[in-house]
Design a protein around this motif. Structure first.
Motif, PDB file in Angstrom:
ATOM      1  N   CYS A  43       4.308 -10.404 -11.648  1.00  0.00           N
ATOM      2  CA  CYS A  43       3.514 -10.786 -10.478  1.00  0.00           C
ATOM      3  C   CYS A  43       4.049 -12.066  -9.844  1.00  0.00           C
ATOM      4  O   CYS A  43       4.132 -12.177  -8.625  1.00  0.00           O
ATOM      5  CB  CYS A  43       2.055 -10.954 -10.892  1.00  0.00           C
ATOM      6  SG  CYS A  43       0.972 -11.518  -9.574  1.00  0.00           S
ATOM      7  N   TRP A  55       1.004  -7.661  -5.469  1.00  0.00           N
ATOM      8  CA  TRP A  55       1.275  -7.080  -6.791  1.00  0.00           C
ATOM      9  C   TRP A  55       0.063  -6.246  -7.208  1.00  0.00           C
ATOM     10  O   TRP A  55      -1.073  -6.729  -7.154  1.00  0.00           O
ATOM     11  CB  TRP A  55       1.522  -8.181  -7.805  1.00  0.00           C
ATOM     12  CG  TRP A  55       1.658  -7.720  -9.228  1.00  0.00           C
ATOM     13  CD1 TRP A  55       0.671  -7.635 -10.161  1.00  0.00           C
ATOM     14  CD2 TRP A  55       2.850  -7.289  -9.885  1.00  0.00           C
ATOM     15  NE1 TRP A  55       1.158  -7.183 -11.360  1.00  0.00           N
ATOM     16  CE2 TRP A  55       2.503  -6.958 -11.216  1.00  0.00           C
ATOM     17  CE3 TRP A  55       4.171  -7.154  -9.472  1.00  0.00           C
ATOM     18  CZ2 TRP A  55       3.446  -6.499 -12.140  1.00  0.00           C
ATOM     19  CZ3 TRP A  55       5.102  -6.703 -10.386  1.00  0.00           C
ATOM     20  CH2 TRP A  55       4.745  -6.376 -11.699  1.00  0.00           C
ATOM     21  N   CYS A  56       0.313  -5.008  -7.612  1.00  0.00           N
ATOM     22  CA  CYS A  56      -0.765  -4.128  -8.057  1.00  0.00           C
ATOM     23  C   CYS A  56      -0.933  -4.253  -9.567  1.00  0.00           C
ATOM     24  O   CYS A  56       0.001  -3.971 -10.328  1.00  0.00           O
ATOM     25  CB  CYS A  56      -0.466  -2.677  -7.678  1.00  0.00           C
ATOM     26  SG  CYS A  56      -1.751  -1.528  -8.195  1.00  0.00           S
ATOM     27  N   ASP A  63       2.893   3.825 -14.042  1.00  0.00           N
ATOM     28  CA  ASP A  63       3.482   3.232 -15.243  1.00  0.00           C
ATOM     29  C   ASP A  63       4.831   3.838 -15.578  1.00  0.00           C
ATOM     30  O   ASP A  63       5.748   3.152 -16.043  1.00  0.00           O
ATOM     31  CB  ASP A  63       2.526   3.427 -16.424  1.00  0.00           C
ATOM     32  CG  ASP A  63       1.560   2.254 -16.545  1.00  0.00           C
ATOM     33  OD1 ASP A  63       1.842   1.210 -15.929  1.00  0.00           O
ATOM     34  OD2 ASP A  63       0.538   2.390 -17.236  1.00  0.00           O
ATOM     35  N   PRO A  67       7.823  -1.489 -13.719  1.00  0.00           N
ATOM     36  CA  PRO A  67       7.005  -2.534 -13.088  1.00  0.00           C
ATOM     37  C   PRO A  67       7.440  -2.901 -11.676  1.00  0.00           C
ATOM     38  O   PRO A  67       6.644  -3.438 -10.920  1.00  0.00           O
ATOM     39  CB  PRO A  67       7.163  -3.720 -14.037  1.00  0.00           C
ATOM     40  CG  PRO A  67       8.485  -3.501 -14.698  1.00  0.00           C
ATOM     41  CD  PRO A  67       8.627  -2.020 -14.844  1.00  0.00           C
ATOM     42  N   ARG A  70       5.311  -2.006  -8.678  1.00  0.00           N
ATOM     43  CA  ARG A  70       4.022  -2.655  -8.486  1.00  0.00           C
ATOM     44  C   ARG A  70       4.087  -3.729  -7.404  1.00  0.00           C
ATOM     45  O   ARG A  70       3.055  -4.237  -6.964  1.00  0.00           O
ATOM     46  CB  ARG A  70       3.555  -3.289  -9.804  1.00  0.00           C
ATOM     47  CG  ARG A  70       3.147  -2.286 -10.875  1.00  0.00           C
ATOM     48  CD  ARG A  70       2.689  -2.990 -12.140  1.00  0.00           C
ATOM     49  NE  ARG A  70       2.211  -2.032 -13.132  1.00  0.00           N
ATOM     50  CZ  ARG A  70       0.947  -1.596 -13.221  1.00  0.00           C
ATOM     51  NH1 ARG A  70       0.048  -2.058 -12.366  1.00  0.00           N
ATOM     52  NH2 ARG A  70       0.592  -0.730 -14.151  1.00  0.00           N
ATOM     53  N   LEU A  77       1.384  -0.180  -1.091  1.00  0.00           N
ATOM     54  CA  LEU A  77       0.648  -0.035  -2.345  1.00  0.00           C
ATOM     55  C   LEU A  77      -0.632   0.772  -2.134  1.00  0.00           C
ATOM     56  O   LEU A  77      -1.003   1.604  -2.972  1.00  0.00           O
ATOM     57  CB  LEU A  77       0.313  -1.420  -2.914  1.00  0.00           C
ATOM     58  CG  LEU A  77       1.499  -2.287  -3.347  1.00  0.00           C
ATOM     59  CD1 LEU A  77       1.009  -3.665  -3.786  1.00  0.00           C
ATOM     60  CD2 LEU A  77       2.293  -1.625  -4.465  1.00  0.00           C
ATOM     61  N   CYS A  82      -3.111   2.269  -4.914  1.00  0.00           N
ATOM     62  CA  CYS A  82      -3.594   0.997  -5.452  1.00  0.00           C
ATOM     63  C   CYS A  82      -4.608   0.415  -4.473  1.00  0.00           C
ATOM     64  O   CYS A  82      -4.248   0.026  -3.353  1.00  0.00           O
ATOM     65  CB  CYS A  82      -2.444   0.023  -5.675  1.00  0.00           C
ATOM     66  SG  CYS A  82      -2.938  -1.546  -6.431  1.00  0.00           S
TER      67      CYS A  82
END
Length: 664
Positions: A43, A55-56, A63, A67, A70, A77, A82
């Motif tokens: 993040c 950032w999610c 997943d 990463p 994200r 997003l 998200c």
């Protein structure tokens, strides 16, 4: 405490606050790649790419894709599933403390929260109150050349002070005088001149002095008028005066002068000559720098004969420190001298002519040529941005004070740099501080714990990663091994970094004030130079281009290139390319006596034997050669002729030795 976030919309002008919204980016074209990068894994790294990124931290968000996905623009997003409540975003927050009252500068207390790459605008208002308290200190040059101006001041000064009362109901005045340092060569030190510098003119003058504080701040105009009318001139020897020296004392001697904390402070210097500057006192043998402190005893400046004049920077610092606005009232001939020193040092000053003093002071002019009063209120738009987080990556608080010149009120801006992420209850930030070493369970995951023996083996492998080949200590002894990576220690001498903490910024030779000359890195105490450089401090170019003369030869053929500079073979030669040698003689001059001796006595070894005392090391003899009549004369003409070579038109480059051929 009143708070506005990014969505605050319009803000009333009376609140003097401007919120800056984070720019919105559309999900199209190049905008899609602004935030996303395959190297982004946390993040903190994501938000560091810009205020538009998010950032999610949703637990089950992509997943399987890793990463890096994200991190993206909020609109992207959201499209991938998200929701906004699962996004960590750059928050720009501005708060104004409305409980702190102010009279001239507002607001007086502001708090700002920023993330890397974001910025916020604030507006500070400065109001010139008509009836605000004013302290005005007259600092007057009383040297003999100021006689006419001093007489003028006795009438104009009083009228000026009365006029000032129309613009300030709370005006206090003070008075001080100066001439120069009372030592030779600035004054005549003959006993008859010390107490009365004007004795030659049968006039009674007061002794020369560096600074004399005559009248402290007072609201009694009658007392001020009497003080001015009692002033008498003095005298000195040289043209410059000690005005800047006296100004510093008037600024720092707060208690003696009586500057009021709540008043606008004006220091008016009146002179008809330039002022001495720092280092001028060496003429009098005074070499101790000024300490910037007050040295008044019985209202007399006692440090005048002990310390040098202050520098412009030192005086400027003291004026700023004591919130004093300086005004120079000077003769027209000296206007340019005082104007030149204004931009670089005395930032709190106006330079005006004597004729402008009366109309300027009530208005506090901003322009010396045409005095114009300040408006009732002015606004300053201030932008504060955050480029990046500190090296340690933690949140940090910084306080900035904005103080308008000449005012005793200020705005305090408290800036909170937000570098760490919270990421909601899931804590899926992927930051180092929120996860453990590889091989240990994540703090947010639940499930069976691995075997402790496997963890110990993993830790031993990690330790080996922290040692350089052949090293027997972790991190070169300048750091600790954490999770298979070296965390280098902090040094007050400079940074320590590198995979094994083997690189630093201080243990190698310096060049030009920089480690390794700024052309290499310091590794294990030795400079590893960039391409094209060599030497202990990387100060020597590998190329010999700087040693080549205009004809392309290396050091004109008379030296060698060492560290980019020519080192001449002959100690008599010098110059960038060994091209100069005033002490060198031509071959003709060097061999003149040898040739002349042999021409006078014969060229055979037997006939010229007695010439060997002058040129034997230079002469070699050969057998007679048929058909060489007159050859000696031609050799002589070739060696010593002032004319050019018949074939190439150039002067001959003669050798340093002679070969004598017997003529038959």
């Amino acid at each position: 405490m009143t708070s506005w976030l990014r969505a605050c919309g319009s803000v009333p002008l009376c609140l003097l606050l401007c919120c800056l919204a984070a720019p919105r980016a559309e999900a199209s074209g190049a905008g899609d790649s602004v935030c996303w990068s395959p190297t982004v894994s946390s993040c903190t790294e994501c938000l560091g790419r810009g205020p538009q990124c998010a950032w999610c931290f949703k637990e089950d968000f992509l997943d399987e894709a890793g990463p890096s996905l994200r991190c993206d623009l909020p609109v992207n997003l959201l499209r991938r599933g998200c929701e906004v409540e699962f996004m960590e975003r750059s928050e720009i927050k501005v708060e104004v403390n409305a409980t702190v009252s102010s009279t001239q500068v507002s607001p007086q207390d502001i708090s700002i929260t920023l993330r890397p790459g974001s910025k916020a605008n604030i507006i500070v208002a400065v109001e010139q109150l008509e009836r605000y308290p004013v302290d005005l200190y007259y600092l007057v040059d009383v040297s003999a050349s100021m006689q006419e101006n001093l007489d003028h001041l006795k009438t104009v000064g009083v009228a000026l002070s009365l006029r000032m009362t129309e613009h300030s109901a709370d005006l206090w005045l003070g008075f001080g005088s100066f001439v120069d340092k009372p030592v030779s060569p600035y004054i005549n030190v003959h006993p008859s001149k010390i107490n009365n510098p004007c004795s030659d003119y049968e006039i009674r003058c007061r002794p020369a002095h560096g600074f004399h504080h005559v009248l402290g701040m007072t609201g009694n105009m009658s007392e001020f008028t009497r003080t001015i009318k009692r002033q008498r001139i003095s005298g000195n020897m040289d043209t410059p005066e000690g005005g800047l020296d006296a100004m510093l004392q008037a600024a720092v001697c707060q208690k003696a002068v009586g500057w009021r904390p709540e008043a606008k402070r004006l220091l008016l210097l009146m002179t008809d000559q330039p002022s001495h500057l720092a280092l001028d006192s060496r003429l009098a043998g005074i070499v101790t720098p000024h300490d910037g402190l007050c040295h008044l005893e019985n209202n007399v400046y006692t440090g005048s004969t002990k310390m040098d004049h202050p520098s412009l920077g030192q005086l400027s610092e003291k004026l700023l420190e004591n919130h004093i606005y300086s005004i120079f009232a000077v003769e027209k001939q000296q206007y340019q001298w005082y104007e030149v020193i204004s931009p670089t040092a005395l930032k709190l000053k106006l330079t005006i002519s004597w004729q402008s003093v009366q109309q300027l002071l009530p208005c506090f002019s901003l322009h010396p040529a045409s005095p114009v009063c300040l408006p009732t209120q002015v606004f300053f738009n201030i932008t504060i941005g955050m480029h990046s987080c500190p090296d340690h990556g933690e949140d940090e608080d910084v306080t900035v004070t904005v103080r308008p010149v000449g005012y005793n009120e200020s705005t305090v801006i408290r800036i909170h740099s937000k570098c760490r992420c919270s990421c909601g209850p899931t804590k899926r930030c992927n930051d180092d501080s929120q996860s453990q070493c590889s091989g240990t369970p994540d703090s947010t995951n639940q499930g069976p714990r691995p075997d402790p023996g496997l963890i110990q083996d993993s830790n031993r492998d990690s330790t080996r990663n922290c040692r350089a080949d052949g090293a027997d200590v972790d991190c070169s002894g300048r750091g600790v091994c954490e999770c298979g990576r070296c965390v280098c220690e902090q040094s007050r001498l400079g940074a320590v970094y590198g995979k094994h903490c083997e690189i630093d910024e201080f243990s190698c030779p310096y060049g030009g004030g920089l480690v390794c000359g700024g052309r290499g890195v310091c590794v294990s105490g030795r400079c590893v130079c960039q391409d094209g450089w060599t030497g202990d401090s990387c100060g020597c170019p590998v190329s010999t281009a700087t040693c080549r003369s205009a004809d392309g030869s290396l050091c004109s053929g008379r030296g060698r290139c060492v560290c980019g500079r020519c080192v001449c073979d002959d100690s008599r030669r010098y110059g960038d390319f060994c091209e100069r040698c005033p002490a060198c003689q031509s071959t003709c001059q060097s061999n003149w006596r040898c040739v002349d001796c042999h021409l006078s006595h014969g060229l055979t070894q037997k006939e010229g034997g007695h010439c060997n005392n002058t040129c034997a090391p230079l002469v070699g003899y050969t057998e007679d050669v048929p058909g060489t009549a007159g050859l000696a004369n031609r050799i002589f003409q070739h060696l010593c002729s002032p004319y050019k070579h018949p074939e190439n038109g150039a002067f001959s480059d003669l050798s340093s030795g002679l070969t004598i051929i017997n003529d038959i």
